[in-house]
Design an enzyme around this catalytic site. Sequence first.
Site, PDB file in Angstrom:
ATOM      1  N   ASP A 215       1.072  -1.134   0.071  1.00 15.09           N
ATOM      2  CA  ASP A 215      -0.143  -0.016   0.113  1.00 15.09           C
ATOM      3  C   ASP A 215       0.776   1.321  -0.212  1.00 15.09           C
ATOM      4  O   ASP A 215       0.311   2.393   0.156  1.00 15.09           O
ATOM      5  CB  ASP A 215      -0.964   0.071   1.180  1.00 15.09           C
ATOM      6  N   GLU A 301      11.183  -2.570  12.595  1.00 19.58           N
ATOM      7  CA  GLU A 301      12.478  -2.429  11.673  1.00 19.58           C
ATOM      8  C   GLU A 301      13.590  -2.204  12.603  1.00 19.58           C
ATOM      9  O   GLU A 301      14.819  -2.769  12.245  1.00 19.58           O
ATOM     10  CB  GLU A 301      12.371  -0.945  10.976  1.00 19.58           C
TER      11      GLU A 301
HETATM   12  N1  UDP Z   1      -0.923  -7.348   5.201  1.00 16.94           N
HETATM   13  C1  UDP Z   1      -1.186  -8.435   5.312  1.00 16.94           C
HETATM   14  N2  UDP Z   1      -2.075  -9.351   6.279  1.00 16.94           N
HETATM   15  C2  UDP Z   1      -2.779  -8.581   7.125  1.00 16.94           C
HETATM   16  C3  UDP Z   1      -2.487  -6.955   7.030  1.00 16.94           C
HETATM   17  C4  UDP Z   1      -1.684  -6.627   6.560  1.00 16.94           C
HETATM   18  O1  UDP Z   1      -0.581  -9.259   4.354  1.00 16.94           O
HETATM   19  O2  UDP Z   1      -3.651  -9.246   7.773  1.00 16.94           O
HETATM   20  C5  UDP Z   1      -0.008  -6.501   4.741  1.00 16.94           C
HETATM   21  C6  UDP Z   1      -0.393  -5.381   3.946  1.00 16.94           C
HETATM   22  O3  UDP Z   1      -0.839  -5.675   2.617  1.00 16.94           O
HETATM   23  C7  UDP Z   1       1.045  -4.722   3.653  1.00 16.94           C
HETATM   24  C8  UDP Z   1       1.679  -4.935   4.839  1.00 16.94           C
HETATM   25  O4  UDP Z   1       1.037  -6.288   5.447  1.00 16.94           O
HETATM   26  O5  UDP Z   1       1.612  -4.983   2.639  1.00 16.94           O
HETATM   27  C9  UDP Z   1       1.679  -3.934   6.227  1.00 16.94           C
HETATM   28  O6  UDP Z   1       0.055  -3.783   6.396  1.00 16.94           O
HETATM   29  P1  UDP Z   1      -0.611  -2.332   6.895  1.00 16.94           P
HETATM   30  O7  UDP Z   1      -0.348  -1.561   5.605  1.00 16.94           O
HETATM   31  O8  UDP Z   1      -1.865  -2.568   7.058  1.00 16.94           O
HETATM   32  O9  UDP Z   1       0.230  -1.897   8.044  1.00 16.94           O
HETATM   33  P2  UDP Z   1       1.028  -0.312   8.291  1.00 16.94           P
HETATM   34  O10 UDP Z   1       1.325   0.292   7.098  1.00 16.94           O
HETATM   35  O11 UDP Z   1      -0.381   0.324   8.797  1.00 16.94           O
HETATM   36  O12 UDP Z   1       2.036  -0.826   9.424  1.00 16.94           O
HETATM   37 MN    MN Z   2       0.882   0.257   5.027  1.00 17.72          MN
END
Ligand code: UDP
Ligand code: MN
Length: 365
Positions: A215, A301
């Site tokens: 995303d 990270e």
């Molecule tokens: N993601 C996933 N399964 C989940 C939640 C998130 O594969 O149940 C993936 C999501 O598509 C993205 C990454 O993990 O590539 C990080 O998730 P998110 O963007 O929701 O987290 P944030 O950026 O808010 O830390």
């Molecule tokens: Mn994200």
Amino acid sequence: LPSGVASQRSATRNDELEPISATTEARTASSKTMSATSEAKAETPHEGEGSHLLVVITPTYARPTNKPPPQANALLRMLNAMCQSSRQNILWIMVIEFGDADPAPKLPRCVPGRHTSTVHAVTIEVPAEKEKAPARDAAANGNATESSETKTKKKKPPPHRGVAQRNAGLAFARDRERLRAAIDEGGLFGGNTAELVELAVRPWDDPLVYFGDDDNEYDPRVFEEISKISKVGVWPVGFPFAMAPTHVEAPAVNASGSVVGFYSKFCDKRTYNVDMAGFALRVSAARTATFSPRSKQGHLEDDFLRAALGEDYLDRAALEPLADGATQVLVWHLGWKFDREKGKWKLMYEVRQPPDPAFVCKNTL
Ligand code: UDP
Ligand code: MN
């Protein structure tokens, strides 16, 4: 360099930001492999100069809620950025959970002759994580019981998403046999891996690894920057709707070009104040590090990099600042959250008044 490539670039890119890609081109153009080849051959992704395999690891899921962006939209944007980068060989590992549909068959491919990079997408699966990260979007799912269940649990679930997925991708990147098979299957390096091996270049040895969430927004040049890394590279990440008022997290670089610390709104007690989208490294530089579901919120990270590189501030001096000395933003992290009152999704936007006087983390070298 073939003129077709140059004109395509200037037609599609922002001139102001050109210096970054110019560096990549100058280096690529000066490599023996490129100058010795015909124009037609030069259109294929670059070869030689050691291993330039870039493994991009993407945890992805078919959103059970309507959390934006939709998966197909997110993956397509990301693929486009990778195809539009210049002369990269990218093995894109999408890591899904068991039971989710494989998104790969619906994705297009880079167009040979039009794109100079090659992306081969593979999908691997992991078991669903036992302890789910807190569902920021529980309400949006219309699942009223989820939040009360979460509250009554004795142990708080870890605040991370995609941990098991990234570790599975990392295991793939560490496995030479699997890499080799994927490279052969995907026709990376123009399908010329046999020739490369004759030249004592084995693209499955020590690839570069980047953890790219589906995303984020990617400028194609971020993948070109990554290809310059010898061990570990870091660069700025934009947070257009968060991290106000700076909206950026970046390595702090001194006059001699060394990383001496970080700019961040979230300093905390981190050694490496870097977002998942703001670093990449050789698999050898990652040593045996993995992502831990037990990391504190915001420390995923940092914990990974401390395990890989060391715990000391001095260890940060070995980081390679990319994107024009860490002055350019080539990747943006967008955060969506569900606004319960309004009943809809919105991009996180935090403005703190009065603003903090400084955003340089105290533990600067
Ligand atoms: N993601 C996933 N399964 C989940 C939640 C998130 O594969 O149940 C993936 C999501 O598509 C993205 C990454 O993990 O590539 C990080 O998730 P998110 O963007 O929701 O987290 P944030 O950026 O808010 O830390
Ligand atoms: Mn994200």
